[in-house]
Write a protein that holds these residues in place. Structure first.
Motif, PDB file in Angstrom:
ATOM      1  N   SER A 155     -18.948  14.317   4.311  1.00  0.00           N
ATOM      2  CA  SER A 155     -19.780  15.174   5.147  1.00  0.00           C
ATOM      3  C   SER A 155     -19.691  16.639   4.728  1.00  0.00           C
ATOM      4  O   SER A 155     -20.709  17.259   4.420  1.00  0.00           O
ATOM      5  CB  SER A 155     -19.409  14.999   6.615  1.00  0.00           C
ATOM      6  OG  SER A 155     -20.204  15.836   7.417  1.00  0.00           O
ATOM      7  N   ARG A 166     -22.654  18.876   2.625  1.00  0.00           N
ATOM      8  CA  ARG A 166     -23.151  20.159   3.132  1.00  0.00           C
ATOM      9  C   ARG A 166     -22.921  21.263   2.105  1.00  0.00           C
ATOM     10  O   ARG A 166     -23.770  22.118   1.887  1.00  0.00           O
ATOM     11  CB  ARG A 166     -22.477  20.514   4.446  1.00  0.00           C
ATOM     12  CG  ARG A 166     -23.034  19.740   5.598  1.00  0.00           C
ATOM     13  CD  ARG A 166     -22.485  20.261   6.925  1.00  0.00           C
ATOM     14  NE  ARG A 166     -23.141  19.581   8.028  1.00  0.00           N
ATOM     15  CZ  ARG A 166     -22.804  18.398   8.493  1.00  0.00           C
ATOM     16  NH1 ARG A 166     -21.802  17.742   7.949  1.00  0.00           N
ATOM     17  NH2 ARG A 166     -23.450  17.850   9.489  1.00  0.00           N
ATOM     18  N   TYR A 171     -17.883  27.863   7.212  1.00  0.00           N
ATOM     19  CA  TYR A 171     -17.793  26.455   7.603  1.00  0.00           C
ATOM     20  C   TYR A 171     -16.523  26.175   8.400  1.00  0.00           C
ATOM     21  O   TYR A 171     -16.542  25.461   9.395  1.00  0.00           O
ATOM     22  CB  TYR A 171     -17.827  25.558   6.359  1.00  0.00           C
ATOM     23  CG  TYR A 171     -17.913  24.092   6.694  1.00  0.00           C
ATOM     24  CD1 TYR A 171     -19.142  23.505   6.955  1.00  0.00           C
ATOM     25  CD2 TYR A 171     -16.773  23.307   6.766  1.00  0.00           C
ATOM     26  CE1 TYR A 171     -19.230  22.157   7.271  1.00  0.00           C
ATOM     27  CE2 TYR A 171     -16.846  21.965   7.087  1.00  0.00           C
ATOM     28  CZ  TYR A 171     -18.086  21.396   7.339  1.00  0.00           C
ATOM     29  OH  TYR A 171     -18.159  20.068   7.668  1.00  0.00           O
ATOM     30  N   ARG A 221     -18.817  28.379  12.052  1.00  0.00           N
ATOM     31  CA  ARG A 221     -19.882  27.426  12.362  1.00  0.00           C
ATOM     32  C   ARG A 221     -19.438  26.360  13.366  1.00  0.00           C
ATOM     33  O   ARG A 221     -18.404  25.729  13.195  1.00  0.00           O
ATOM     34  CB  ARG A 221     -20.295  26.737  11.071  1.00  0.00           C
ATOM     35  CG  ARG A 221     -21.382  25.708  11.239  1.00  0.00           C
ATOM     36  CD  ARG A 221     -21.611  24.959   9.979  1.00  0.00           C
ATOM     37  NE  ARG A 221     -21.951  25.857   8.906  1.00  0.00           N
ATOM     38  CZ  ARG A 221     -22.491  25.472   7.774  1.00  0.00           C
ATOM     39  NH1 ARG A 221     -22.729  24.212   7.554  1.00  0.00           N
ATOM     40  NH2 ARG A 221     -22.771  26.337   6.842  1.00  0.00           N
ATOM     41  N   PRO A 222     -20.212  26.142  14.437  1.00  0.00           N
ATOM     42  CA  PRO A 222     -19.890  25.040  15.356  1.00  0.00           C
ATOM     43  C   PRO A 222     -20.088  23.690  14.666  1.00  0.00           C
ATOM     44  O   PRO A 222     -20.961  23.532  13.822  1.00  0.00           O
ATOM     45  CB  PRO A 222     -20.905  25.205  16.488  1.00  0.00           C
ATOM     46  CG  PRO A 222     -21.462  26.568  16.346  1.00  0.00           C
ATOM     47  CD  PRO A 222     -21.343  26.931  14.899  1.00  0.00           C
ATOM     48  N   HIS A 223     -19.254  22.724  15.036  1.00  0.00           N
ATOM     49  CA  HIS A 223     -19.322  21.384  14.466  1.00  0.00           C
ATOM     50  C   HIS A 223     -19.596  20.392  15.588  1.00  0.00           C
ATOM     51  O   HIS A 223     -18.902  20.395  16.612  1.00  0.00           O
ATOM     52  CB  HIS A 223     -17.990  21.014  13.788  1.00  0.00           C
ATOM     53  CG  HIS A 223     -17.695  21.825  12.572  1.00  0.00           C
ATOM     54  ND1 HIS A 223     -17.789  21.324  11.309  1.00  0.00           N
ATOM     55  CD2 HIS A 223     -17.323  23.120  12.422  1.00  0.00           C
ATOM     56  CE1 HIS A 223     -17.474  22.258  10.429  1.00  0.00           C
ATOM     57  NE2 HIS A 223     -17.186  23.356  11.090  1.00  0.00           N
ATOM     58  N   SER A 224     -20.572  19.527  15.398  1.00  0.00           N
ATOM     59  CA  SER A 224     -20.893  18.531  16.423  1.00  0.00           C
ATOM     60  C   SER A 224     -19.721  17.583  16.655  1.00  0.00           C
ATOM     61  O   SER A 224     -19.494  17.136  17.777  1.00  0.00           O
ATOM     62  CB  SER A 224     -22.156  17.747  16.040  1.00  0.00           C
ATOM     63  OG  SER A 224     -21.964  17.084  14.805  1.00  0.00           O
ATOM     64  N   SER A 225     -18.934  17.322  15.621  1.00  0.00           N
ATOM     65  CA  SER A 225     -17.787  16.424  15.774  1.00  0.00           C
ATOM     66  C   SER A 225     -16.675  17.044  16.624  1.00  0.00           C
ATOM     67  O   SER A 225     -15.769  16.346  17.062  1.00  0.00           O
ATOM     68  CB  SER A 225     -17.228  16.033  14.407  1.00  0.00           C
ATOM     69  OG  SER A 225     -16.735  17.179  13.741  1.00  0.00           O
ATOM     70  N   GLY A 236     -17.406  18.783  19.457  1.00  0.00           N
ATOM     71  CA  GLY A 236     -18.045  19.135  20.727  1.00  0.00           C
ATOM     72  C   GLY A 236     -18.802  20.447  20.632  1.00  0.00           C
ATOM     73  O   GLY A 236     -18.866  21.212  21.592  1.00  0.00           O
ATOM     74  N   ASN A 237     -19.386  20.721  19.480  1.00  0.00           N
ATOM     75  CA  ASN A 237     -20.131  21.949  19.202  1.00  0.00           C
ATOM     76  C   ASN A 237     -19.301  23.208  19.367  1.00  0.00           C
ATOM     77  O   ASN A 237     -19.808  24.259  19.731  1.00  0.00           O
ATOM     78  CB  ASN A 237     -21.427  22.016  20.016  1.00  0.00           C
ATOM     79  CG  ASN A 237     -22.419  20.992  19.526  1.00  0.00           C
ATOM     80  OD1 ASN A 237     -22.616  20.842  18.323  1.00  0.00           O
ATOM     81  ND2 ASN A 237     -23.010  20.258  20.438  1.00  0.00           N
ATOM     82  N   THR A 267     -16.482  25.834  17.339  1.00  0.00           N
ATOM     83  CA  THR A 267     -16.060  26.174  15.985  1.00  0.00           C
ATOM     84  C   THR A 267     -14.671  25.580  15.783  1.00  0.00           C
ATOM     85  O   THR A 267     -13.958  25.329  16.764  1.00  0.00           O
ATOM     86  CB  THR A 267     -15.998  27.697  15.780  1.00  0.00           C
ATOM     87  OG1 THR A 267     -14.957  28.227  16.587  1.00  0.00           O
ATOM     88  CG2 THR A 267     -17.319  28.361  16.110  1.00  0.00           C
TER      89      THR A 267
END
Length: 90
Positions: free
Chosen positions: A30, A34, A62, A66-70, A72-73, A75
């Motif tokens: 992943s 990106r 990164y 940056r927020p990550h969906s994995s 819970g949005n 950072t």
């Protein structure tokens, strides 16, 4: 070869990822995908120094901003802080 020797010495099994099966290593694919899409495929570097600067800027964004969906949005920095607070509370 050094890694394989180390695996033998420590009795750790070495498993190859089957060709064409990147999901066997999804945790790394992943961010690698990106990175390729957002930095390597979009940028022509004129020098090694420029490549290092731009790659480090992408990595910082990164990993810190940056927020990550994995997560819970959140950072990664926010997630680490939240996890630390939850650990202390329990």
């Amino acid at each position: 070869m050094a890694v394989l020797r180390w695996c033998q010495a420590t009795r750790i099994d070495w498993h190859y990822i089957a060709p064409g099966k990147p999901m066997q290593n999804a945790i790394l694919e992943s961010p690698n995908g990106r990175f390729r899409d957002e930095r390597l495929n979009e940028t022509l570097f004129s020098s090694l120094a420029e490549a290092r600067d731009k790659i480090n800027a992408w990595k910082e964004d990164y990993n810190l901003i940056r927020p990550h969906s994995s997560l819970g949005n959140l950072t990664p920095q926010e997630f680490a802080m939240k996890s630390k607070l939850e650990t202390r509370a329990s």
